[in-house]
Design a protein around this motif. Structure first.
Motif, PDB file in Angstrom:
ATOM      1  N   ALA A  63      86.635  57.641 -28.999  1.00  0.00           N
ATOM      2  CA  ALA A  63      87.687  58.187 -28.135  1.00  0.00           C
ATOM      3  C   ALA A  63      88.060  57.198 -27.036  1.00  0.00           C
ATOM      4  O   ALA A  63      89.239  57.051 -26.704  1.00  0.00           O
ATOM      5  N   THR A  64      87.064  56.519 -26.490  1.00  0.00           N
ATOM      6  CA  THR A  64      87.343  55.526 -25.443  1.00  0.00           C
ATOM      7  C   THR A  64      88.213  54.407 -25.997  1.00  0.00           C
ATOM      8  O   THR A  64      89.195  54.001 -25.375  1.00  0.00           O
ATOM      9  N   VAL A  65      87.873  53.918 -27.180  1.00  0.00           N
ATOM     10  CA  VAL A  65      88.645  52.839 -27.795  1.00  0.00           C
ATOM     11  C   VAL A  65      90.065  53.315 -28.112  1.00  0.00           C
ATOM     12  O   VAL A  65      91.045  52.601 -27.862  1.00  0.00           O
ATOM     13  N   ALA A  66      90.193  54.526 -28.623  1.00  0.00           N
ATOM     14  CA  ALA A  66      91.520  55.077 -28.936  1.00  0.00           C
ATOM     15  C   ALA A  66      92.346  55.239 -27.668  1.00  0.00           C
ATOM     16  O   ALA A  66      93.547  54.921 -27.651  1.00  0.00           O
ATOM     17  N   ASN A  67      91.722  55.709 -26.594  1.00  0.00           N
ATOM     18  CA  ASN A  67      92.454  55.859 -25.332  1.00  0.00           C
ATOM     19  C   ASN A  67      92.855  54.508 -24.748  1.00  0.00           C
ATOM     20  O   ASN A  67      93.932  54.376 -24.154  1.00  0.00           O
ATOM     21  N   PHE A  68      91.995  53.514 -24.922  1.00  0.00           N
ATOM     22  CA  PHE A  68      92.333  52.161 -24.481  1.00  0.00           C
ATOM     23  C   PHE A  68      93.563  51.657 -25.238  1.00  0.00           C
ATOM     24  O   PHE A  68      94.516  51.154 -24.630  1.00  0.00           O
ATOM     25  N   ALA A  69      93.562  51.825 -26.558  1.00  0.00           N
ATOM     26  CA  ALA A  69      94.704  51.395 -27.377  1.00  0.00           C
ATOM     27  C   ALA A  69      95.970  52.129 -26.956  1.00  0.00           C
ATOM     28  O   ALA A  69      97.040  51.523 -26.838  1.00  0.00           O
ATOM     29  N   SER A  70      95.846  53.412 -26.706  1.00  0.00           N
ATOM     30  CA  SER A  70      96.996  54.203 -26.282  1.00  0.00           C
ATOM     31  C   SER A  70      97.537  53.720 -24.938  1.00  0.00           C
ATOM     32  O   SER A  70      98.750  53.644 -24.745  1.00  0.00           O
ATOM     33  N   GLY A  76     103.438  49.029 -22.862  1.00  0.00           N
ATOM     34  CA  GLY A  76     104.442  48.191 -23.506  1.00  0.00           C
ATOM     35  C   GLY A  76     103.899  47.035 -24.321  1.00  0.00           C
ATOM     36  O   GLY A  76     104.665  46.173 -24.764  1.00  0.00           O
ATOM     37  N   LYS A  77     102.584  47.010 -24.552  1.00  0.00           N
ATOM     38  CA  LYS A  77     102.018  45.937 -25.370  1.00  0.00           C
ATOM     39  C   LYS A  77     102.468  46.108 -26.813  1.00  0.00           C
ATOM     40  O   LYS A  77     102.619  47.215 -27.311  1.00  0.00           O
ATOM     41  N   LYS A  78     102.678  45.015 -27.481  1.00  0.00           N
ATOM     42  CA  LYS A  78     103.123  45.017 -28.873  1.00  0.00           C
ATOM     43  C   LYS A  78     101.930  45.208 -29.814  1.00  0.00           C
ATOM     44  O   LYS A  78     100.777  44.922 -29.462  1.00  0.00           O
ATOM     45  N   VAL A  79     102.217  45.660 -31.020  1.00  0.00           N
ATOM     46  CA  VAL A  79     101.168  45.960 -31.997  1.00  0.00           C
ATOM     47  C   VAL A  79     100.232  44.770 -32.231  1.00  0.00           C
ATOM     48  O   VAL A  79      99.004  44.948 -32.241  1.00  0.00           O
ATOM     49  N   PRO A  80     100.714  43.541 -32.413  1.00  0.00           N
ATOM     50  CA  PRO A  80      99.777  42.423 -32.628  1.00  0.00           C
ATOM     51  C   PRO A  80      98.837  42.198 -31.440  1.00  0.00           C
ATOM     52  O   PRO A  80      97.669  41.858 -31.630  1.00  0.00           O
ATOM     53  N   THR A  81      99.333  42.401 -30.235  1.00  0.00           N
ATOM     54  CA  THR A  81      98.490  42.236 -29.042  1.00  0.00           C
ATOM     55  C   THR A  81      97.420  43.313 -29.007  1.00  0.00           C
ATOM     56  O   THR A  81      96.243  43.036 -28.743  1.00  0.00           O
ATOM     57  N   ILE A  82      97.816  44.543 -29.283  1.00  0.00           N
ATOM     58  CA  ILE A  82      96.852  45.648 -29.302  1.00  0.00           C
ATOM     59  C   ILE A  82      95.805  45.400 -30.381  1.00  0.00           C
ATOM     60  O   ILE A  82      94.602  45.582 -30.155  1.00  0.00           O
ATOM     61  N   ALA A  83      96.241  44.953 -31.544  1.00  0.00           N
ATOM     62  CA  ALA A  83      95.313  44.685 -32.642  1.00  0.00           C
ATOM     63  C   ALA A  83      94.294  43.611 -32.258  1.00  0.00           C
ATOM     64  O   ALA A  83      93.105  43.729 -32.573  1.00  0.00           O
ATOM     65  N   ARG A  84      94.748  42.557 -31.575  1.00  0.00           N
ATOM     66  CA  ARG A  84      93.813  41.499 -31.160  1.00  0.00           C
ATOM     67  C   ARG A  84      92.820  42.039 -30.137  1.00  0.00           C
ATOM     68  O   ARG A  84      91.624  41.750 -30.210  1.00  0.00           O
TER      69      ARG A  84
END
Length: 98
Positions: A63-70, A76-84
């Motif tokens: 949940a912490t990781v999911a909330n961080f990604a959210s 406004g971070k882009k998908v590749p940045t979030i993935a990295r």
């Protein structure tokens, strides 16, 4: 400095001490210097994000990781940045034996 030394020590997380020199060398060689630099920054960002919310960063709950990604997406971070950034979180968790 190996990537594993960047993981904040936590009680019961001595996985890095169990690694052979060969395993540490492989880990160092597996990622480019630029990737490791990015991962270090991403990990520090994740640690700070967790600290601001009084959540453990290692091990972090799903949940912490999911909330961080959210929160990254909301900022406004882009998908590749979030993935990295998520790859960095995974890298340091695996390095700590999690």
């Amino acid at each position: 400095m190996s990537a594993l030394t960047l993981v904040s020590p936590q009680p019961g997380l001595e996985a890095a001490s169990d690694l052979s020199d060969d395993a540490l060398d492989y880990g160092r060689a597996a990622l480019s210097e630029n990737t490791m630099r990015a991962y270090r920054g991403d990990w520090l960002e994740f640690e700070a994000w967790c600290a601001d919310r009084q959540r453990p960063h290692l091990p972090a709950s799903p949940a912490t990781v999911a909330n961080f990604a959210s929160s990254l997406a909301s900022a406004g971070k882009k998908v590749p940045t979030i993935a990295r950034k998520l790859a960095a979180v995974r890298f340091f968790h695996r390095g700590a034996g999690q």
